[in-house]
Design a protein around this motif. Structure first.
Motif, short mmCIF file in Angstrom:
data_model
loop_
_atom_site.label_atom_id
_atom_site.label_comp_id
_atom_site.label_asym_id
_atom_site.label_seq_id
_atom_site.Cartn_x
_atom_site.Cartn_y
_atom_site.Cartn_z
N HIS A 1 -76.78 -89.20 30.38
CA HIS A 1 -75.62 -89.14 31.28
C HIS A 1 -74.62 -90.23 30.95
O HIS A 1 -74.99 -91.34 30.57
CB HIS A 1 -76.08 -89.28 32.73
N ASN A 2 -73.35 -89.92 31.15
CA ASN A 2 -72.30 -90.91 30.87
C ASN A 2 -72.11 -91.90 32.01
O ASN A 2 -71.84 -93.07 31.78
CB ASN A 2 -70.97 -90.20 30.62
N SER A 3 -72.18 -91.42 33.25
CA SER A 3 -71.80 -92.25 34.40
C SER A 3 -73.04 -92.69 35.17
O SER A 3 -73.97 -91.91 35.37
CB SER A 3 -70.89 -91.45 35.33
N MET A 4 -73.00 -93.95 35.62
CA MET A 4 -74.11 -94.49 36.40
C MET A 4 -73.57 -95.26 37.60
O MET A 4 -72.46 -95.80 37.55
CB MET A 4 -75.00 -95.39 35.53
N TYR A 5 -74.38 -95.33 38.67
CA TYR A 5 -73.91 -95.83 39.96
C TYR A 5 -74.99 -96.66 40.64
O TYR A 5 -76.19 -96.39 40.48
CB TYR A 5 -73.58 -94.65 40.89
N TRP A 6 -74.54 -97.63 41.44
CA TRP A 6 -75.42 -98.33 42.37
C TRP A 6 -74.88 -98.13 43.79
O TRP A 6 -73.72 -98.43 44.07
CB TRP A 6 -75.50 -99.82 42.06
N TYR A 7 -75.77 -97.64 44.66
CA TYR A 7 -75.46 -97.47 46.08
C TYR A 7 -76.44 -98.30 46.88
O TYR A 7 -77.56 -98.54 46.46
CB TYR A 7 -75.62 -96.01 46.51
N ARG A 8 -76.01 -98.68 48.09
CA ARG A 8 -76.94 -99.26 49.05
C ARG A 8 -76.97 -98.40 50.30
O ARG A 8 -75.95 -97.77 50.67
CB ARG A 8 -76.59 -100.71 49.39
N GLN A 9 -78.15 -98.35 50.92
CA GLN A 9 -78.31 -97.52 52.10
C GLN A 9 -78.74 -98.39 53.26
O GLN A 9 -79.78 -99.05 53.20
CB GLN A 9 -79.36 -96.43 51.85
N VAL B 1 -81.82 -100.86 51.10
CA VAL B 1 -82.45 -100.05 50.08
C VAL B 1 -81.38 -99.69 49.06
O VAL B 1 -80.31 -99.20 49.43
CB VAL B 1 -83.08 -98.76 50.65
N TYR B 2 -81.66 -99.96 47.81
CA TYR B 2 -80.69 -99.75 46.74
C TYR B 2 -81.09 -98.54 45.90
O TYR B 2 -82.25 -98.39 45.52
CB TYR B 2 -80.63 -101.00 45.84
N PHE B 3 -80.11 -97.70 45.65
CA PHE B 3 -80.34 -96.51 44.84
C PHE B 3 -79.44 -96.54 43.61
O PHE B 3 -78.23 -96.77 43.72
CB PHE B 3 -80.04 -95.23 45.62
N CYS B 4 -80.05 -96.30 42.48
CA CYS B 4 -79.30 -96.07 41.25
C CYS B 4 -79.18 -94.56 41.05
O CYS B 4 -80.09 -93.80 41.45
CB CYS B 4 -80.05 -96.70 40.08
N PRO C 1 -79.08 -98.43 57.70
CA PRO C 1 -79.21 -97.49 58.83
C PRO C 1 -77.85 -97.12 59.43
O PRO C 1 -77.03 -97.98 59.73
CB PRO C 1 -80.07 -98.27 59.83
N GLY C 2 -77.64 -95.83 59.61
CA GLY C 2 -76.42 -95.35 60.25
C GLY C 2 -75.18 -95.40 59.39
O GLY C 2 -74.09 -95.07 59.85
N MET C 3 -75.32 -95.82 58.13
CA MET C 3 -74.13 -95.99 57.29
C MET C 3 -74.16 -95.14 56.03
O MET C 3 -73.32 -95.30 55.16
CB MET C 3 -73.96 -97.46 56.93
N GLY C 4 -75.12 -94.27 55.90
CA GLY C 4 -75.16 -93.43 54.71
C GLY C 4 -75.33 -94.25 53.45
O GLY C 4 -75.94 -95.33 53.45
N LEU C 5 -74.75 -93.78 52.37
CA LEU C 5 -74.81 -94.46 51.08
C LEU C 5 -73.43 -95.06 50.79
O LEU C 5 -72.43 -94.36 50.81
CB LEU C 5 -75.17 -93.47 49.97
N ARG C 6 -73.42 -96.34 50.48
CA ARG C 6 -72.16 -97.00 50.15
C ARG C 6 -72.19 -97.46 48.70
O ARG C 6 -73.17 -98.06 48.25
CB ARG C 6 -71.91 -98.18 51.09
N LEU C 7 -71.12 -97.20 47.99
CA LEU C 7 -71.04 -97.48 46.57
C LEU C 7 -70.78 -98.97 46.34
O LEU C 7 -69.82 -99.53 46.88
CB LEU C 7 -69.92 -96.64 45.95
#
Lengths: 112, 114
Positions: free
Chosen positions: B29-37, B88-91, B39-45
């Motif tokens: 994949h070309n594009s990669m991301y880090w989000y944090r999650q 919680v961090y999501f890549c 409570p009550g705020m969904g995923l923020r980039l």
């Protein structure tokens, strides 16, 4: 920062009920609208991607529609089952950048 | 096919400590991301990399740095951890072919800052 709003925040339904949620977004610079399903203790999984006004997608009992002119998408679940319990996220990609902005999600709980 | 792999899965830090979250994808994949999650705020980039060699700030970049080491790997660094970075961090990654492609997420990394 894009403002992607989802409603309702949470929903409790009985098994067999049909339900729907809304995702609202700014219609300018629209590129793509995504829906994800997120079960507790797992990672989000993609349901649909829609790019054209009037798009309709369906996967089993779940379907989604898109209206880019007025800036909203609906997700429908027909005959809800307990295994549908999850948080449903919508996310917008605009033409300004190659990244998704997520709404805060609708948490669905289906009672047996 | 491993998809997106994040390490570590869990980490406890003291305020002021530093750490790096690692992320690798094997889907070309070309594009990669880090989000944090939170409570009550969904995923923020936090940060993203649209292609190898580029990185850009997301909605909540303060207190973080990133490195796109190569096409496969995208790391997130906390230089001086603060309790507000407990999350919680999501890549995730995305092929660059067209807008119709979806994000593939890692399993998440739960970080607690005391």
């Amino acid at each position: 920062i894009l403002n992607v709003e989802q409603s309702p925040q949470s929903l409790h339904v009985q098994e067999g009920d049909s339900t729907n949620f809304t995702c609202s977004f700014p219609s300018s610079n629209f590129y793509a609208l995504h829906w994800y399903r997120w079960e507790t203790a797992k990672s989000p999984e993609a349901l649909f991607v829609m790019t054209l006004n009037g798009d309709e997608k369906k996967k089993g009992r779940i379907s989604a529609t898109l209206n880019t002119k007025e800036g909203y998408s609906y997700l429908y679940i027909k005959g809800s089952q307990p295994e549908d319990s999850a948080t449903y996220l919508c996310a917008l990609m605009d033409t300004g950048r190659r990244a998704l902005t997520f709404g805060s999600g609708t948490r669905l709980q289906v009672q047996p | 096919n491993a998809g997106v792999t994040q390490t570590p899965k869990f980490q406890v830090l003291k305020t002021g400590q530093s750490m790096t979250l690692q992320c690798a994808q094997d889907m070309n994949h070309n594009s990669m991301y880090w989000y944090r999650q939170d409570p009550g705020m969904g995923l923020r980039l936090i940060y993203y990399s649209a292609s190898e060699g580029t990185t850009d700030k997301g909605e909540v970049p303060n207190g973080y740095n990133v490195s796109r080491l190569n096409k496969r790997e995208f790391s997130l660094r906390l230089e001086s951890a603060a309790p507000s970075q407990t999350s919680v961090y999501f890549c995730a990654s995305l092929t660059g072919a067209s807008g119709a492609n979806v994000l593939t997420f890692g399993a998440g990394s739960r970080l607690t800052v005391l």
